[in-house]
Design an enzyme around this catalytic site. Structure first.
Site, PDB file in Angstrom:
ATOM      1  N   ASP A 220     -24.646  -6.675  13.151  1.00 56.00           N
ATOM      2  CA  ASP A 220     -25.500  -5.487  13.140  1.00 56.00           C
ATOM      3  C   ASP A 220     -26.166  -5.401  11.767  1.00 56.00           C
ATOM      4  O   ASP A 220     -26.370  -6.426  11.120  1.00 56.00           O
ATOM      5  CB  ASP A 220     -24.678  -4.232  13.461  1.00 56.00           C
ATOM      6  N   HIS A 243     -28.872  -7.661  11.379  1.00 53.71           N
ATOM      7  CA  HIS A 243     -30.073  -6.895  11.749  1.00 53.71           C
ATOM      8  C   HIS A 243     -30.872  -6.445  10.536  1.00 53.71           C
ATOM      9  O   HIS A 243     -31.740  -5.592  10.653  1.00 53.71           O
ATOM     10  CB  HIS A 243     -29.688  -5.683  12.602  1.00 53.71           C
TER      11      HIS A 243
END
Length: 857
Positions: A220, A243
Site C-alpha cells: 500500500d 502505492h
C-alpha cells in the site's frame, strides 16, 4: 573553537530533551532476559517485556531496556506512559516475533503500542509480524480478522526510531498518531507488493515529524499522511513496490483538521502505483492541504508519477453526486524526473467546488518508459500538463530585442534609460515570448519602471554587460527604486551586473550631512508572478539590493550581492507579502540583513546561501503595524554565516499586532564567528520610542532549529530568546563533537507573555530615601505572582530604599562585599535542579558559590 575539556570555557546547557544519545553508559539497564524472556522464538515473552517496561518506567533515571540477540515470541502489548524516567531507550539486537496463528493478533488494533509516552527511543532490531497467513486468508475471502498495526505511537512526544526492520505487518507497519517531535531514520519496511493495507508509515494529527533515509517495500502507501499533520519532513526515502507517498485519503469526516507545511525531497519511486499523490474523498469536509513541497524525486516506471485526485469514491458508495470540500493550495513540484509506465504522467483531478490553487511545477521532466524521453532534448516530447515552466533551456525560439538597436550606448557615460524603456515597450507589446538582450559594456541608467499588462507570455532580460547608476547619488537618491518591475508575469533576468554606486551616499550619511534617503531598492518586483532571477551580480546598492513584494512564484538562483559590511540599510534580498519564493545558491555580503523576511511571506525556501558580512537571515522586523499578515511555511537550510552580527533571527517590535510566525524550519547551518547565532527578539524597540511599556503581539510557534553548528564570537549569546506568545521551539543540535559545541543559554523564556508591572505604579520612589518602596515592591510582586500570565516587574532607573523582603525563584547578577566580611557566601544552592549561574561577578568574604546536598545541575 570551543573545547569542553578546558575549564576556561563554560557550557551552560538547558536541554530538556536531546534526541540523539550517542552513549548509553550512564543509563540504568534492564535486560529482558532477567525478567524471564526466552530468545527461542517459541516461549511467550510478553509478560517479561511488560515487566521490564514497568521497571524502566518507574525509575527516576534515564533507562535502557535491552533485548539481546535471539527471537522473542510476543503477543499484543501496550506500553503506557506517565513514566518517571525522562528517557527510555529500547535497544534491540534480536527479533520480536508475532504468533504464527494470525488470529491471535488479528483481532487486536496494534501489536506493539506506545501510548502517552515521552522520550522513548527504539534502536535497531527487527519486528516480524507474520502477516502472510492473514493476507492469504483475506485473499480467499474467508472470515478473517482485520489485522493489527505492528508498531504505533499515540499521544506521545520526543520519539526516536532508528535502524529498525519491520517485516510483513498484518496491516500498517508504523503509525504515528497525535504525536510531537518524532524522528524516524534508517528504517526498513518489507512486505509483498500485493499485501493488502500494509502501509509503511502513517502519520496523522502530529507535528514536527522527520522520516529520513528509509527504504519501504510494501503493498500500500509507502508513507501516508493523514489529517492534522503539520511540519512533516520526508527525505531520502526509497519506495517500491507500493502505492507511493500519499497525502490522504482526506475528507473521510466532515470536520477534519488540515495538512500543512510538508516537505518531501530526494525520494526514489521504483515500479510503484503512484509517485506523489494527494487524495481526498468526494465528500464535504472542513479540511485542507496547504504549503506542500515535492522536490528532487526520481520516478522509475511509475504508473502515476504526480496525482491530485479529489474525486476518490470507490464503488460510488457514500459520496454519489458530491464533491470534495478539501481546499488544496500552494503545492510545489520541483525537480521531478524519470519515467512513467502510462501515457498520463501528471493528473490533476481537483474539486469542482474548491478548485486547486497555487499549483506550481518547475523542472518537471517525465517520459513514457517505452520511449525513454528527455525534455531537455528538442527531438523528444513528453505528455505533461505544465501550465508554466520557469526553466527555459533554450532561447532560440524567442523574438529578440537588442537594446543597441534602440539607441543604448555601452560606454557607461551616455544615458541609455530611454533606449531600455523602448526595448521593454516593444517586447511587452509582442504576442510572442521575447528576449531583451544587453550586450557587453556599461550602460548608464536612471530610475526606470517596467510596467506589466504585457501581451508577451514571457520576457527574458539577457544581460552580458553592466547596468550603471549615475555617479551623483542624488540622481537616484530621491527615487523609490532604481529598476522596478510592476505587475509583470513571466519575467526572467539572466546574468549581468547592477552597479548602484552606493558608496558616495553611504559616505554622505556617515558625515551626518543633509543626504537623500537613497533609492530604496536596486531591483524590485511588485505584484508580479512567475519571476526568475539567475546569475545576477548586484553591487553597492544605495539601500536594499533586491525586493520581492506581493509576488508569487519567484525563483532566485546563483545571485551574488556585494556591499561593504558597514554600509547602512543595504539589505540583500527582502521578501514580503509573497508566496512560493525560492532563494538558492546565493552569496550575500552586505551591511544589513542578507535576507529579510517580512509580513505575509508564505512558502519560502532558502538553500545554499552564504552570508557575511551582514546581519544574518531575519524574519522581521514584524509588528510595525497593528494589522499585519503572518509569516508561515519557511525553510532555511544548508546555509553558512561568516562573521555576521546574527545568524538565524526572528525579530518583532514590542507593539501590538495581529501577525504571527508559524511553521519555520532552520536546518543544517554552519556558523563561523557569529555574534548571535540564534535569536528570537520580541522586544525590539530602538531608543524606547513608539513602544514603551508595550509587548509584541506576534505569536510565534512551531519553529525548528536542527543541525545548527559552528562558533559564536560572544560568550553567552549563541541562543537568545526574548519572546512573547512563543510556543513549540524545537532545538535539534549536534553537541557531541567539541568542534560543534554551542553555548546555549535558555533562561526559560520560551513562553513569556511579558505583562509588565512598573514599581512606580505601586508607589515606589527612586530617591533612595522613601521607605514606602518596600511595600510597593511587595505589592508589585503579589500582583505578578497572582497573574495567570507570564509577567515582568520593571524597576526604572533610580535608587530605591528597601527593607527586608521575601521573594521566591529569584536570580542574581553581581555581588559585592568586603573580602574580610564573615560568612557572606554569595550564591548558595541546595535541594535544587536545573540551576543556571552564568556571567556573574562575585566579590565576597566567603564562598562565591556554595553547592549543598541533592543538587542536580
Amino acid at each position: 573553537m570551543m573545547n569542553l575539556t578546558r575549564p576556561s570555557h563554560a557550557i551552560i546547557l538547558f536541554l530538556f530533551f536531546i534526541l540523539a544519545i550517542n552513549s548509553t553508559s550512564a543509563l540504568t539497564k534492564y535486560n529482558v532476559l532477567n525478567f524471564g524472556a526466552k530468545p527461542n522464538g517459541k516461549t511467550d515473552s510478553t509478560k517479561a517485556f511488560l515487566m521490564a517496561w514497568e521497571a524502566a518506567c518507574s525509575s527516576a533515571d534515564p533507562t535502557m531496556i535491552y533485548v539481546p540477540k535471539g527471537r522473542y515470541l510476543l503477543g499484543s502489548m501496550a506500553f503506557k506512559g506517565g513514566c518517571k524516567s525522562p528517557h527510555i531507550t529500547i535497544r534491540i539486537d534480536g527479533t520480536l516475533v508475532a504468533p504464527q496463528d494470525c488470529r491471535v493478533l488479528g483481532k487486536s488494533t496494534d501489536w506493539l503500542s506506545f501510548e502517552g509516552v515521552n522520550g522513548v527511543s527504539i534502536l535497531g532490531g527487527a519486528l516480524d509480524a507474520k502477516g502472510p497467513s492473514l493476507w492469504a486468508c483475506k485473499a480467499s475471502h474467508s472470515n478473517c480478522p482485520s489485522g493489527a498495526t505492528t508498531l504505533s505511537f499515540t499521544n506521545s512526544k520526543n520519539i526516536r526510531i532508528r535502524r529498525l526492520l519491520s517485516l510483513n505487518s498484518q496491516m500498517f507497519h508504523i503509525v504515528i498518531n497525535g504525536c510531537e517531535n518524532v524522528h524516524v531514520q534508517g528504517v526498513r519496511i518489507i512486505a509483498a507488493g500485493d499485501s493488502p493495507n500494509t502501509d509503511g508509515i502513517h502519520v496523522q494529527l502530529s507535528k514536527n515529524v522527520n522520516i529520513i533515509k528509509c527504504s519501504i517495500k510494501t503493498g500500500d502507501d509507502c508513507i501516508s499522511i493523514g489529517p492534522g499533520t503539520k511540519n512533516l519532513w520526508v527525505e531520502q526515502v526509497t519506495c517500491g513496490p507500493g502505492h507511493g507517498i500519499s497525502i490522504g485519503s482526506l475528507a473521510k469526516d466532515l470536520k477534519e483538521e488540515g495538512v500543512q507545511n510538508v516537505t518531501i525531497r530526494k525520494t526514489i519511486f521504483i515500479g510503484t502505483q503512484n509517485g506523489l499523490r494527494i487524495k481526498s474523498w468526494a465528500r464535504p469536509s472542513t479540511g485542507f492541504v496547504q504549503g506542500v513541497r515535492f522536490t528532487d524525486s526520481l520516478m522509475v516506471n511509475v504508473q502515476n508519477p504526480i496525482v491530485i485526485d479529489q474525486n476518490y469514491c470507490p464503488h460510488n458508495l457514500n459520496c454519489p453526486n458530491q464533491v470534495s470540500g478539501i481546499k488544496i493550495k500552494d503545492i510545489i513540484y520541483e525537480g521531478i524526473r524519470g519515467t512513467s509506465s502510462t501515457q498520463v504522467a501528471i493528473k490533476f483531478d481537483c474539486s469542482s467546488k474548491n478548485p486547486c490553487t497555487g499549483i506550481r511545477l518547475q523542472n518537471v521532466n517525465l517520459a513514457k518508459l517505452s520511449q525513454m524521453m528527455n525534455l531537455t532534448r528538442p527531438s523528444h516530447s513528453s505528455i505533461l500538463f505544465l501550465f508554466f515552466i520557469l526553466a527555459i533551456n533554450s532561447t532560440s525560439a524567442l523574438t529578440k530585442y537588442n537594446v543597441l538597436n534602440f539607441g543604448a550606448k555601452p560606454n557607461g557615460k551616455t544615458d541609455s534609460t530611454k533606449a531600455f524603456l523602448m526595448a521593454w515597450k516593444a517586447a511587452c507589446a509582442s504576442a510572442d515570448s521575447t528576449i531583451i538582450y544587453v550586450p557587453k559594456g556599461r550602460y548608464l541608467l536612471g530610475s526606470m519602471a517596467f510596467q506589466g499588462g504585457c501581451k508577451s507570455p514571457q520576457i527574458i532580460f539577457r544581460i552580458d554587460g553592466t547596468l550603471v547608476a549615475p555617479q551623483d547619488y542624488r540622481v537616484l537618491g530621491k527615487s523609490t527604486d532604481w529598476l522596478s518591475f510592476e505587475g509583470v508575469n513571466g519575467v526572467s533576468i539572466l546574468g549581468g551586473a547592477l552597479d548602484a554606486k552606493g558608496p558616495s551616499l553611504w559616505a554622505c550619511k556617515a558625515s551626518h550631512s543633509n543626504c537623500p534617503s537613497g533609492a530604496t531598492v536596486t531591483l524590485s518586483f511588485t505584484n508580479s508572478k512567475n519571476i526568475r532571477i539567475r546569475s545576477l551580480l548586484s553591487l553597492n546598492s544605495q539601500m536594499f539590493h533586491v525586493v520581492i513584494n506581493r509576488c508569487e512564484n519567484v525563483d532566485v538562483q546563483g545571485v551574488r550581492i556585494i556591499a561593504a559590511g558597514n554600509s547602512p540599510n543595504t539589505g540583500g534580498i527582502h521578501v514580503q507579502l509573497s508566496k512560493n519564493v525560492n532563494i538558492i545558491k546565493c552569496s550575500i555580503k552586505t551591511g544589513d540583513d542578507c535576507i529579510s523576511i517580512g509580513p505575509g511571506t508564505k512558502n519560502l525556501w532558502i538553500e545554499q546561501v552564504t552570508c557575511g558580512p551582514g546581519h544574518g537571515i531575519s524574519i522581521g522586523s514584524l509588528a510595525k503595524d497593528l494589522k499585519e499578515e503572518g509569516v508561515q511555511n519557511v525553510t532555511v537550510r544548508n546555509t553558512i554565516f561568516l562573521g555576521t552580527q546574527n545568524g538565524l533571527r526572528i525579530k518583532s517590535w514590542a507593539r501590538p499586532s495581529t501577525g504571527f510566525v508559524q511553521g519555520v524550519r532552520f536546518t543544517d547551518s554552519l556558523m563561523r564567528n557569529v555574534q548571535n547565532p540564534i535569536v528570537i527578539d520580541q522586544n525590539y524597540c530602538p531608543h524606547n520610542l513608539n513602544c514603551p511599556n508595550q509587548v509584541s503581539g506576534i505569536k510565534i510557534k512551531d519553529i525548528i532549529y536542527e543541525g545548527i553548528r559552528g562558533t559564536s564570537s560572544t560568550q553567552l549569546n549563541s541562543v537568545s530568546v526574548s519572546a512573547s506568545f512563543t510556543t513549540s521551539i524545537t532545538l535539534l543540535m549536534s553537541l557531541t563533537r567539541p568542534s560543534h559545541v554551542f553555548i546555549l543559554v535558555l533562561f526559560f523564556m520560551l513562553s513569556i507573555n511579558s505583562t509588565k508591572y512598573s514599581v512606580f505604579n505601586f508607589g515606589a520612589k527612586p530617591n533612595g530615601k522613601t521607605d514606602s518602596s518596600t511595600k510597593a515592591f511587595l505589592m508589585a510582586w503579589e500582583t505578578t505572582c497572582s497573574s495567570a500570565d507570564s509577567t515582568m516587574i520593571c524597576v526604572p532607573k533610580g535608587r530605591y530604599l528597601l527593607g527586608s523582603m521575601a521573594f521566591q525563584d529569584v536570580q542574581g547578577v553581581r555581588i559585592i562585599t568586603a573580602g574580610n566580611s564573615p560568612n557572606t557566601d554569595a550564591i548558595h544552592v541546595q535541594l535544587s535542579k536545573n540551576v543556571n549561574i552564568a556571567k556573574c561577578s562575585i566579590k565576597t568574604g566567603d564562598d562565591c558559590i556554595s553547592i549543598g546536598p541533592v543538587l542536580k545541575v
